[in-house]
Motif scaffolding. Sequence first.
Motif, PDB file in Angstrom:
ATOM      1  N   GLU A   2      29.580   4.132  72.596  1.00 49.42           N
ATOM      2  CA  GLU A   2      30.158   4.300  71.135  1.00 49.42           C
ATOM      3  C   GLU A   2      30.728   3.172  70.761  1.00 49.42           C
ATOM      4  OE1 GLU A   2      30.970   6.520  68.183  1.00 49.42           O
ATOM      5  OE2 GLU A   2      30.269   7.542  69.905  1.00 49.42           O
ATOM      6  N   GLY A   3      30.348   2.709  69.645  1.00 54.01           N
ATOM      7  CA  GLY A   3      30.970   1.405  68.787  1.00 54.01           C
ATOM      8  C   GLY A   3      30.493   0.063  69.431  1.00 54.01           C
ATOM      9  N   LYS A   4      29.485   0.205  70.314  1.00 57.87           N
ATOM     10  CA  LYS A   4      28.678  -1.015  70.723  1.00 57.87           C
ATOM     11  C   LYS A   4      27.538  -1.370  69.747  1.00 57.87           C
ATOM     12  CE  LYS A   4      31.438  -1.636  74.238  1.00 57.87           C
ATOM     13  NZ  LYS A   4      32.363  -2.648  74.192  1.00 57.87           N
ATOM     14  N   HIS A   5      27.514  -2.622  69.511  1.00 56.29           N
ATOM     15  CA  HIS A   5      26.325  -3.241  68.438  1.00 56.29           C
ATOM     16  C   HIS A   5      25.203  -3.797  69.652  1.00 56.29           C
ATOM     17  CE1 HIS A   5      25.196  -4.932  64.499  1.00 56.29           C
ATOM     18  NE2 HIS A   5      24.222  -5.324  65.547  1.00 56.29           N
ATOM     19  N   GLU A  24      20.891   5.369  69.948  1.00 53.68           N
ATOM     20  CA  GLU A  24      21.918   5.901  68.576  1.00 53.68           C
ATOM     21  C   GLU A  24      22.725   7.039  69.004  1.00 53.68           C
ATOM     22  OE1 GLU A  24      19.555   3.296  65.208  1.00 53.68           O
ATOM     23  OE2 GLU A  24      18.915   5.367  65.578  1.00 53.68           O
ATOM     24  N   GLY A  27      26.129   6.575  70.093  1.00 53.18           N
ATOM     25  CA  GLY A  27      27.006   5.869  69.533  1.00 53.18           C
ATOM     26  C   GLY A  27      26.960   4.407  69.166  1.00 53.18           C
ATOM     27  N   ALA A  28      25.716   3.944  69.805  1.00 44.85           N
ATOM     28  CA  ALA A  28      25.587   2.538  69.578  1.00 44.85           C
ATOM     29  C   ALA A  28      24.822   2.272  68.075  1.00 44.85           C
ATOM     30  CB  ALA A  28      24.502   1.933  70.690  1.00 44.85           C
ATOM     31  N   THR A  29      25.171   1.142  67.747  1.00 46.37           N
ATOM     32  CA  THR A  29      24.646   0.603  66.634  1.00 46.37           C
ATOM     33  C   THR A  29      23.436  -0.185  67.108  1.00 46.37           C
ATOM     34  OG1 THR A  29      26.599   0.744  65.322  1.00 46.37           O
ATOM     35  CG2 THR A  29      24.801  -0.499  64.328  1.00 46.37           C
ATOM     36  N   SER A  46      24.940 -12.870  63.222  1.00 52.75           N
ATOM     37  CA  SER A  46      26.229 -12.109  63.719  1.00 52.75           C
ATOM     38  C   SER A  46      27.473 -13.004  64.041  1.00 52.75           C
ATOM     39  CB  SER A  46      25.777 -11.176  65.081  1.00 52.75           C
ATOM     40  OG  SER A  46      25.732 -12.133  66.275  1.00 52.75           O
ATOM     41  N   GLU A  51      31.699  -9.922  61.799  1.00 49.17           N
ATOM     42  CA  GLU A  51      32.516  -8.580  62.096  1.00 49.17           C
ATOM     43  C   GLU A  51      31.534  -7.726  62.794  1.00 49.17           C
ATOM     44  OE1 GLU A  51      32.375  -6.632  58.255  1.00 49.17           O
ATOM     45  OE2 GLU A  51      33.545  -8.398  57.088  1.00 49.17           O
ATOM     46  N   GLU A  52      30.206  -7.887  63.042  1.00 46.56           N
ATOM     47  CA  GLU A  52      29.346  -7.105  63.681  1.00 46.56           C
ATOM     48  C   GLU A  52      28.809  -7.914  64.599  1.00 46.56           C
ATOM     49  OE1 GLU A  52      28.394  -3.955  63.888  1.00 46.56           O
ATOM     50  OE2 GLU A  52      29.565  -3.371  62.062  1.00 46.56           O
ATOM     51  N   ASP A  55      26.958  -7.063  71.070  1.00 42.34           N
ATOM     52  CA  ASP A  55      27.490  -6.931  72.525  1.00 42.34           C
ATOM     53  C   ASP A  55      26.527  -6.906  73.690  1.00 42.34           C
ATOM     54  OD1 ASP A  55      30.060  -6.039  71.885  1.00 42.34           O
ATOM     55  OD2 ASP A  55      29.289  -4.225  70.752  1.00 42.34           O
TER      56      ASP A  55
END
Length: 88
Positions: A2-5, A24, A27-29, A46, A51-52, A55
């Motif tokens: 969740e929230g990881k790019h 996805e 929760g991953a982008t 990046s 911002e993004e 990870d």
Amino acid sequence: LEGKHLLIVEDDIRNIFALTSILEPRGATVQVARNGMDGLEALQASLEDGEELIDLVLMDIMMPKMDGLTAIRKIRQHPKLNEIPNRS
């Protein structure tokens, strides 16, 4: 995840589909680059965007323009990118 790019550097659409189908919903982008050169550009962007931050990088080895091993070597030469986990 969740929230990881995550950055997937892969040239085969079937592998991209399989990975995004798993990552996805958890929760991953996911961002996709189709070769090592595009992957390096995405990582650099990046850093500049701030911002993004990416990870994790999932890197294919055999790709056009720049293979994964060359891209990994270039990532490891960059002081700010050297800390990103990379699984080949």
